[in-house]
Design an enzyme around this catalytic site. Structure first.
Site, PDB file in Angstrom:
ATOM      1  N   CYS A   1      50.992  82.057  25.733  1.00  0.00           N
ATOM      2  CA  CYS A   1      51.356  83.396  26.200  1.00  0.00           C
ATOM      3  C   CYS A   1      52.692  83.801  25.566  1.00  0.00           C
ATOM      4  CB  CYS A   1      51.478  83.414  27.727  1.00  0.00           C
ATOM      5  SG  CYS A   1      52.100  84.983  28.377  1.00  0.00           S
TER       6      CYS A   1
ATOM      7  N   ASP B   1      47.532  79.097  27.157  1.00  0.00           N
ATOM      8  CA  ASP B   1      46.332  79.846  27.543  1.00  0.00           C
ATOM      9  C   ASP B   1      45.124  79.049  27.070  1.00  0.00           C
ATOM     10  OD1 ASP B   1      47.478  82.159  28.744  1.00  0.00           O
ATOM     11  OD2 ASP B   1      47.947  82.945  26.750  1.00  0.00           O
TER      12      ASP B   1
ATOM     13  N   GLU C   1      31.764  78.021   7.302  1.00  0.00           N
ATOM     14  CA  GLU C   1      31.675  76.571   7.401  1.00  0.00           C
ATOM     15  C   GLU C   1      32.441  76.156   8.656  1.00  0.00           C
ATOM     16  OE1 GLU C   1      32.462  72.595   7.313  1.00  0.00           O
ATOM     17  OE2 GLU C   1      34.125  73.938   6.839  1.00  0.00           O
ATOM     18  N   LEU C   2      31.816  75.367   9.534  1.00  0.00           N
ATOM     19  CA  LEU C   2      32.354  75.111  10.868  1.00  0.00           C
ATOM     20  C   LEU C   2      33.639  74.275  10.880  1.00  0.00           C
ATOM     21  CD1 LEU C   2      29.093  74.577  12.925  1.00  0.00           C
ATOM     22  CD2 LEU C   2      30.492  76.639  12.695  1.00  0.00           C
TER      23      LEU C   2
ATOM     24  N   TYR D   1      45.831  88.059  24.196  1.00  0.00           N
ATOM     25  CA  TYR D   1      44.375  87.888  24.106  1.00  0.00           C
ATOM     26  C   TYR D   1      43.738  88.923  23.181  1.00  0.00           C
ATOM     27  CZ  TYR D   1      44.959  85.317  28.578  1.00  0.00           C
ATOM     28  OH  TYR D   1      45.336  84.462  29.577  1.00  0.00           O
ATOM     29  N   GLU D   2      44.156  90.168  23.338  1.00  0.00           N
ATOM     30  CA  GLU D   2      43.578  91.256  22.540  1.00  0.00           C
ATOM     31  C   GLU D   2      43.853  91.050  21.055  1.00  0.00           C
ATOM     32  OE1 GLU D   2      44.474  92.559  26.685  1.00  0.00           O
ATOM     33  OE2 GLU D   2      45.659  91.545  25.135  1.00  0.00           O
TER      34      GLU D   2
END
EC number: 1.7.1.13
Length: 117
Positions: free
Chosen positions: A31, A38, A54-55, A72-73
């Site tokens: 935060c 968070d 690719e993961l 967050y946004e």
């Protein structure tokens, strides 16, 4: 966040619409107001065009957020922007769901469609 960490590979079915969903239930950031951690779940759903993410590279990209003080946004829209730039998908949605802090949860969803342009 370094979008250069995101690697792609060729989509073997570029003429077909199909959906890829990637869920990370262990996303962490900080935060920017309190410095407290968070915890959230990040879900990316996209219809690829010429490439797929690719993961392993996505995992390392996510780690860039771990110590970043960011709202967050901003996380949601940054991930959306970077994925659009790297993948050039037909459609893409990023949904972030945040664990409760002070009894309040938040979900942020941002979407893109190549039809919008």
């Amino acid at each position: 966040m370094k979008k250069e960490l995101l690697e792609v590979f060729d989509n073997q079915f570029p003429d077909r619409n199909y959906t890829i969903e990637i869920v990370n239930p262990e996303f962490t950031s900080v935060c920017p107001k309190t410095g407290l951690p968070d915890f959230g779940t990040i879900t990316i759903r996209y219809i690829p065009y010429k490439s797929c993410v690719e993961l392993k590279s996505l995992k390392y990209y996510y780690l860039e957020f771990r110590n970043a003080g960011i709202f967050y946004e901003n996380i949601t829209n940054t991930i959306l922007d970077h994925m659009i730039e790297v993948l050039e998908p037909r459609e893409l949605t990023v949904k972030t769901e945040w664990k409760a802090r002070g009894g309040i949860t938040e979900t942020v969803t941002a979407s893109y469609s190549s039809q919008q342009q």
